[in-house]
Write a protein that holds these residues in place. Structure first.
Motif, PDB file in Angstrom:
ATOM      1  N   PHE A 116     -13.074   6.386   5.387  1.00 55.55           N
ATOM      2  CA  PHE A 116     -12.345   5.940   4.196  1.00 55.55           C
ATOM      3  C   PHE A 116     -11.382   7.021   3.707  1.00 55.55           C
ATOM      4  O   PHE A 116     -10.197   6.762   3.479  1.00 55.55           O
ATOM      5  CB  PHE A 116     -13.338   5.566   3.089  1.00 55.55           C
ATOM      6  CG  PHE A 116     -12.733   5.410   1.727  1.00 55.55           C
ATOM      7  CD1 PHE A 116     -12.012   4.275   1.405  1.00 55.55           C
ATOM      8  CD2 PHE A 116     -12.898   6.393   0.769  1.00 55.55           C
ATOM      9  CE1 PHE A 116     -11.455   4.117   0.136  1.00 55.55           C
ATOM     10  CE2 PHE A 116     -12.348   6.251  -0.487  1.00 55.55           C
ATOM     11  CZ  PHE A 116     -11.623   5.110  -0.811  1.00 55.55           C
ATOM     12  N   SER A 117     -11.878   8.230   3.569  1.00 51.17           N
ATOM     13  CA  SER A 117     -11.077   9.347   3.034  1.00 51.17           C
ATOM     14  C   SER A 117      -9.889   9.674   3.931  1.00 51.17           C
ATOM     15  O   SER A 117      -8.771   9.849   3.450  1.00 51.17           O
ATOM     16  CB  SER A 117     -11.949  10.590   2.877  1.00 51.17           C
ATOM     17  OG  SER A 117     -13.038  10.321   2.033  1.00 51.17           O
ATOM     18  N   SER A 150      -8.063   0.927   2.303  1.00 46.55           N
ATOM     19  CA  SER A 150      -8.899   1.934   2.966  1.00 46.55           C
ATOM     20  C   SER A 150     -10.383   1.608   2.818  1.00 46.55           C
ATOM     21  O   SER A 150     -11.165   1.815   3.750  1.00 46.55           O
ATOM     22  CB  SER A 150      -8.589   3.317   2.406  1.00 46.55           C
ATOM     23  OG  SER A 150      -7.249   3.652   2.683  1.00 46.55           O
ATOM     24  N   PHE A 151     -10.768   1.088   1.663  1.00 50.54           N
ATOM     25  CA  PHE A 151     -12.158   0.681   1.451  1.00 50.54           C
ATOM     26  C   PHE A 151     -12.523  -0.467   2.390  1.00 50.54           C
ATOM     27  O   PHE A 151     -13.563  -0.441   3.058  1.00 50.54           O
ATOM     28  CB  PHE A 151     -12.373   0.271  -0.005  1.00 50.54           C
ATOM     29  CG  PHE A 151     -13.750  -0.269  -0.272  1.00 50.54           C
ATOM     30  CD1 PHE A 151     -14.824   0.593  -0.401  1.00 50.54           C
ATOM     31  CD2 PHE A 151     -13.961  -1.637  -0.377  1.00 50.54           C
ATOM     32  CE1 PHE A 151     -16.113   0.092  -0.626  1.00 50.54           C
ATOM     33  CE2 PHE A 151     -15.231  -2.145  -0.603  1.00 50.54           C
ATOM     34  CZ  PHE A 151     -16.307  -1.280  -0.727  1.00 50.54           C
ATOM     35  N   LYS A 178       0.808  -1.230   0.000  1.00 48.49           N
ATOM     36  CA  LYS A 178       0.000   0.000   0.000  1.00 48.49           C
ATOM     37  C   LYS A 178       0.838   1.276   0.000  1.00 48.49           C
ATOM     38  O   LYS A 178       0.366   2.326  -0.424  1.00 48.49           O
ATOM     39  CB  LYS A 178      -0.990   0.012   1.159  1.00 48.49           C
ATOM     40  CG  LYS A 178      -0.352   0.135   2.528  1.00 48.49           C
ATOM     41  CD  LYS A 178      -1.383   0.061   3.624  1.00 48.49           C
ATOM     42  CE  LYS A 178      -0.714   0.116   4.977  1.00 48.49           C
ATOM     43  NZ  LYS A 178      -1.682  -0.065   6.056  1.00 48.49           N
ATOM     44  N   ILE A 224      -7.086   6.953   3.848  1.00 49.65           N
ATOM     45  CA  ILE A 224      -6.186   7.056   2.692  1.00 49.65           C
ATOM     46  C   ILE A 224      -5.071   8.058   2.990  1.00 49.65           C
ATOM     47  O   ILE A 224      -3.891   7.785   2.745  1.00 49.65           O
ATOM     48  CB  ILE A 224      -6.943   7.475   1.420  1.00 49.65           C
ATOM     49  CG1 ILE A 224      -7.808   6.327   0.915  1.00 49.65           C
ATOM     50  CG2 ILE A 224      -5.977   7.921   0.324  1.00 49.65           C
ATOM     51  CD1 ILE A 224      -8.673   6.685  -0.267  1.00 49.65           C
ATOM     52  N   ALA A 243      -0.976   3.073  -5.150  1.00 49.17           N
ATOM     53  CA  ALA A 243      -2.149   3.850  -4.742  1.00 49.17           C
ATOM     54  C   ALA A 243      -3.423   3.010  -4.790  1.00 49.17           C
ATOM     55  O   ALA A 243      -4.313   3.170  -3.943  1.00 49.17           O
ATOM     56  CB  ALA A 243      -2.302   5.084  -5.615  1.00 49.17           C
ATOM     57  N   TYR A 244      -3.520   2.110  -5.753  1.00 46.67           N
ATOM     58  CA  TYR A 244      -4.698   1.243  -5.839  1.00 46.67           C
ATOM     59  C   TYR A 244      -4.804   0.362  -4.601  1.00 46.67           C
ATOM     60  O   TYR A 244      -5.883   0.221  -4.016  1.00 46.67           O
ATOM     61  CB  TYR A 244      -4.633   0.390  -7.112  1.00 46.67           C
ATOM     62  CG  TYR A 244      -5.757  -0.608  -7.211  1.00 46.67           C
ATOM     63  CD1 TYR A 244      -7.058  -0.194  -7.514  1.00 46.67           C
ATOM     64  CD2 TYR A 244      -5.535  -1.965  -6.988  1.00 46.67           C
ATOM     65  CE1 TYR A 244      -8.098  -1.106  -7.594  1.00 46.67           C
ATOM     66  CE2 TYR A 244      -6.562  -2.881  -7.063  1.00 46.67           C
ATOM     67  CZ  TYR A 244      -7.842  -2.453  -7.369  1.00 46.67           C
ATOM     68  OH  TYR A 244      -8.866  -3.355  -7.444  1.00 46.67           O
ATOM     69  N   HIS A 245      -3.693  -0.222  -4.173  1.00 43.70           N
ATOM     70  CA  HIS A 245      -3.702  -1.074  -2.984  1.00 43.70           C
ATOM     71  C   HIS A 245      -4.034  -0.269  -1.734  1.00 43.70           C
ATOM     72  O   HIS A 245      -4.725  -0.759  -0.838  1.00 43.70           O
ATOM     73  CB  HIS A 245      -2.365  -1.791  -2.819  1.00 43.70           C
ATOM     74  CG  HIS A 245      -2.116  -2.787  -3.902  1.00 43.70           C
ATOM     75  ND1 HIS A 245      -0.892  -3.374  -4.082  1.00 43.70           N
ATOM     76  CD2 HIS A 245      -2.917  -3.291  -4.870  1.00 43.70           C
ATOM     77  CE1 HIS A 245      -0.957  -4.205  -5.105  1.00 43.70           C
ATOM     78  NE2 HIS A 245      -2.180  -4.165  -5.603  1.00 43.70           N
ATOM     79  N   LEU A 246      -3.568   0.974  -1.673  1.00 44.62           N
ATOM     80  CA  LEU A 246      -3.914   1.853  -0.554  1.00 44.62           C
ATOM     81  C   LEU A 246      -5.418   2.111  -0.535  1.00 44.62           C
ATOM     82  O   LEU A 246      -6.048   2.073   0.528  1.00 44.62           O
ATOM     83  CB  LEU A 246      -3.139   3.171  -0.642  1.00 44.62           C
ATOM     84  CG  LEU A 246      -3.454   4.217   0.415  1.00 44.62           C
ATOM     85  CD1 LEU A 246      -3.162   3.702   1.817  1.00 44.62           C
ATOM     86  CD2 LEU A 246      -2.661   5.491   0.133  1.00 44.62           C
ATOM     87  N   CYS A 247      -6.003   2.343  -1.696  1.00 48.37           N
ATOM     88  CA  CYS A 247      -7.451   2.576  -1.779  1.00 48.37           C
ATOM     89  C   CYS A 247      -8.241   1.326  -1.417  1.00 48.37           C
ATOM     90  O   CYS A 247      -9.252   1.411  -0.715  1.00 48.37           O
ATOM     91  CB  CYS A 247      -7.829   3.058  -3.179  1.00 48.37           C
ATOM     92  SG  CYS A 247      -7.298   4.731  -3.526  1.00 48.37           S
TER      93      CYS A 247
END
Length: 97
Positions: free
Chosen positions: A58-59, A39-40, A28, A62, A32-36
């Motif tokens: 969520f926001s 977070s999701f 992550k 991140i 950035a995708y893995h971080l999102c």
């Protein structure tokens, strides 16, 4: 009041540890995708306690995890404190406490 705090602590532990694979934990910071995705997944348990307040969770997750995992300007301790402060603060803001 104590029940909501226990629920929020459980949400944090489930979201940040149970629902996060080792793969997401290690990637992550560079993806950035893995971080999102992390977070999701982190925000899902909060939906059942905070409703749509989970979008705020969520926001902010991140941002905080990005500062910790990618930029390395936030320590693990500060990361954890911020996550709890946000969850408890949101519970107060939504008049759940």
């Amino acid at each position: 009041m104590m029940q909501i705090f226990i629920k929020l602590i459980a949400c944090h532990l489930i979201g940040d540890y149970v629902l996060q694979s080792d793969y997401l934990a290690t990637t992550k910071g560079n993806n950035a995708y893995h971080l999102c995705v992390h977070s999701f997944l982190y925000a899902i348990p909060f939906y059942f306690v905070l409703g749509w307040g989970c979008i705020f969770v969520f926001s902010t997750h991140i941002v905080i995890d990005g500062l910790k995992a990618h930029y390395k300007v936030v320590s693990y301790s500060v990361d954890q404190i911020l996550h709890y402060l946000i969850a408890f603060g949101l519970a107060f803001a939504l008049n759940l406490v």
